[in-house]
Design a protein around this motif. Structure first.
Motif: not given
Length: 114
Positions: A7-10, A26-29, A40-46, A77-82
């Motif tokens: 596992c890793w993330h960008s 998707e990333l969790r907050e 503040e968190p920076v949410w990816p667009r779309h 969807m799982k735990d509110g994340l796509l």
């Protein structure tokens, strides 16, 4: 014994590589990058739309061309994340191939598409 998932993330996605699948979600907050100015968190667009488009694109390319793409498995969807899941595609990184052999490697892929 089955090896554990890698596992890793960008800054925009979390990735999970198992023995048989590759999943991006998707990333969790709490995983999001933070603004240097506001904290503040920076949410990816779309974010969801981009994953949905990627799923549709993989399915369309696989159905209508001979271009090798990872095989679509599921979008859910799982735990509110796509999540977008494909079958794992093994391969070789071009950076590991001797420069004089790269043209041959690309030609072999092109042959499979004809």
């Amino acid at each position: 014994m089955e090896s554990p998932d890698l596992c890793w993330h960008s800054s925009e996605r979390h990735y999970i590589l198992s023995n048989s699948t590759f999943t991006k979600r998707e990333l969790r907050e709490e995983e999001l990058p933070r603004s240097l100015y506001t904290g503040e968190p920076v949410w990816p667009r779309h974010s969801q739309e981009r994953l949905q488009n990627k799923a549709a694109t993989l399915q369309s390319i696989a159905a209508n061309t001979k271009i090798p793409v990872p095989q679509f498995e599921n979008i859910y969807m799982k735990d509110g994340l796509l999540h977008l899941q494909t079958k794992r595609s093994d391969g070789v990184q071009l950076s590991t191939i001797d420069p004089s052999q790269k043209a041959d490697a690309v030609a072999k892929v092109e042959e499979t598409m004809n």
